[in-house]
Design an enzyme around this catalytic site. Structure first.
Site, PDB file in Angstrom:
ATOM      1  N   CYS A 105      91.206   0.387 117.140  1.00 33.46           N
ATOM      2  CA  CYS A 105      92.715  -0.427 116.521  1.00 33.46           C
ATOM      3  C   CYS A 105      94.053   0.383 117.488  1.00 33.46           C
ATOM      4  CB  CYS A 105      93.113  -0.688 116.000  1.00 33.46           C
ATOM      5  SG  CYS A 105      94.718  -2.200 115.236  1.00 33.46           S
ATOM      6  N   CYS A 204      91.827  -4.376 107.973  1.00 28.39           N
ATOM      7  CA  CYS A 204      92.215  -5.309 107.645  1.00 28.39           C
ATOM      8  C   CYS A 204      91.504  -6.656 108.269  1.00 28.39           C
ATOM      9  CB  CYS A 204      93.550  -5.855 108.844  1.00 28.39           C
ATOM     10  SG  CYS A 204      92.330  -5.623 110.211  1.00 28.39           S
TER      11      CYS A 204
END
Length: 369
Positions: A105, A204
Site C-alpha cells: 500500500c 485494513c
C-alpha cells in the site's frame, strides 16, 4: 506562496496523520488534505466494521481538516488497491508466501498514486503520519531514509521501497516526535476528535484477522485439506489447507505431537505442510528480489549491513551480495535467523548503527546451511 511550500497531506482519519497536517501548517506550508478511498465495504464482504480509509475514518479526517482550515477531499483509488494490494495479497498466499500488504500500500498507493495526484494538483510534497526521518547527504548527493527518533514507533521497515525521486518530495513530520504520547498531547490540545483513537493493528481489508475466510469469500475458491509431513517427508497427519499456515507457526495447528512443533515449510503444489523442531526454522542466508537501494547505489562488492526480516525484529549483522544481473541479492547472516519467510521484506540498515536504511527487497528464499 512558493510551490516548494505546498503539501498534500494523506489523512487516514487517525491521530498521526492529523498531527502531521498540523505540524506542516505550523511550519508555514500551504496544505490540502485527502483520504484515499481504497475499497468499498460491500466489495470485500464487510458490512459493520470500519477500518482505516473507510467512511467513518474519512469523517474524522474531514473534521480535522476543517478545524485546521485546509481544503479536504476523498480520492478514490479502489481499482489500484485491488490490483496492487488485494490481488497481490491473495496471489502471494496462494503461491506459498506470506504477504505484507501495508508495504505494498505504501509502495503503490501512498507513494505512487498519491504522489501522482499531488503533482496533478501542483503540490510539491506528499506528507504522511509515518514515524521515520528523511535527509539529504551532500557528500553522496543522495536522499536517505532513517529511523524515527521514537524507536518504539519506527516505521522505516515498511518504507524500504521509497526512491530518490520520491524521498525528495515526501515529508514525515512525526519522525522527530519523541513518543506517541506527545503526538496525542498535541492532538488533544487542538481539540482533534481522534486524539485518543485506538490504533488499528489489523490488515485494513481483513479487520477480523481471518485472511483465509476473506480470500475464499473474495475469490470464490476453497482451499482443501492436505497432509502434514515431517522433515523426512513422512505423512504424520492432516491439515485444513496449506494456505492457512505460516512459517514459524506453533499454535492452532490442529495437530498434537506431545511436544512443540512448528511449521517449517509448505508446498502449495502438493498441499503439504512440513512440521519440525524449532531448530529446523533457522537459516543462515536468504535471497531477495525487487531490490531498492536508498542511501547507496547498487554495490559492486559485498557490503556489511544490519538486516532484519520482520517488522519488530532487532537488526542482525550480515553481508549482502548482488548475485544476478537483475539486481537480486543474497544476504549471509553472521548467525542463523529464525523463520525467514518468503514474501516478507528484508530491510538493510547501515552497519554503523546510525539507523540509515541502505535498502530493502522481497524475500524469495531462505537458505538453510
Amino acid at each position: 506562496m512558493k510551490k516548494e511550500h505546498t503539501a498534500l497531506i494523506a489523512m487516514s482519519g487517525g491521530v498521526d496523520s492529523s498531527v502531521a497536517a498540523y505540524l506542516m501548517k505550523e511550519a508555514g506550508y500551504e496544505c490540502e488534505g485527502t483520504t484515499m478511498r481504497l475499497f468499498h465495504n460491500e466489495d470485500i464482504g464487510m458490512s459493520i466494521m470500519e477500518p482505516c480509509c473507510s467512511a467513518s475514518e474519512s469523517g474524522d479526517a474531514a473534521a480535522v481538516a476543517s478545524k485546521l482550515g485546509i481544503p479536504y477531499e476523498v480520492k478514490d483509488f479502489t481499482p489500484a488497491f485491488k490490483e496492487k494490494v488485494i490481488d497481490k495479497f491473495i496471489h502471494t498466499y496462494e503461491s506459498g508466501g506470506t504477504p505484507n500488504p501495508c508495504i505494498d500500500c505504501n509502495r503503490y498507493l501512498k507513494f505512487e498514486k498519491l504522489m501522482d495526484f499531488a503533482a496533478e494538483k501542483g503540490l510539491y510534497y506528499v506528507v504522511t503520519g509515518h514515524y521515520a526521518r528523511i535527509g539529504f547527504d551532500e557528500g553522496s548527493g543522495r536522499w536517505y531514509l532513517r529511523k524515527a527518533r521514537n524507536l518504539s514507533k519506527d516505521q522505516s521497515y515498511v518504507l524500504w521501497s521509497l526512491t530518490q525521486e520520491q524521498l525528495a518530495h515526501i515529508k514525515f513530520p512525526l519522525g522527530k516526535i519523541s513518543s506517541k504520547d506527545e503526538t496525542r498531547r498535541i492532538a488533544a490540545s487542538l481539540g482533534f476528535v481522534n486524539a485518543q483513537k485506538k490504533e488499528s493493528q489489523d490488515i485494513c481489508f481483513v479487520p477480523d484477522g481471518d485472511y483465509v475466510k476473506f480470500m475464499e469469500s473474495y475469490t470464490g475458491r476453497t482451499y482443501g485439506a492436505g497432509n502434514f509431513i515431517d522433515t523426512s517427508g513422512n505423512v504424520i497427519g492432516r491439515h485444513k489447507g496449506a494456505v492457512h499456515y505460516t512459517i514459524g507457526q506453533r499454535k492452532g495447528l490442529g495437530y498434537a505431537a506431545g511436544h512443540p512443533v512448528y511449521v517449517c515449510a509448505k508446498s502449495m503444489k502438493d498441499n503439504t505442510v512440513t512440521l519440525g523442531e524449532e531448530s529446523d526454522l533457522y537459516s543462515r542466508s536468504l535471497t531477495a528480489s525487487e531490490i531498492n537501494w536508498i542511501s547507496i547505489p547498487q554495490p559492486d562488492t559485498p557490503v556489511r549491513v544490519l538486516a532484519k526480516t520482520r517488522y519488530h525484529q532487532q537488526e542482525q549483522p550480515a553481508t549482502v551480495h548482488v548475485i544476478s544481473p537483475d539486481g537480486s541479492i543474497r544476504i549471509d547472516f553472521d548467525e542463523p535467523q529464525r523463520a525467514i519467510t518468503v514474501g516478507q521484506a528484508v530491510v538493510m540498515y547501515s552497519y554503523d548503527g546510525s539507523g540509515i536504511v541502505i535498502g530493502g527487497g522481497t524475500i524469495s528464499s531462505a537458505i538453510r546451511s
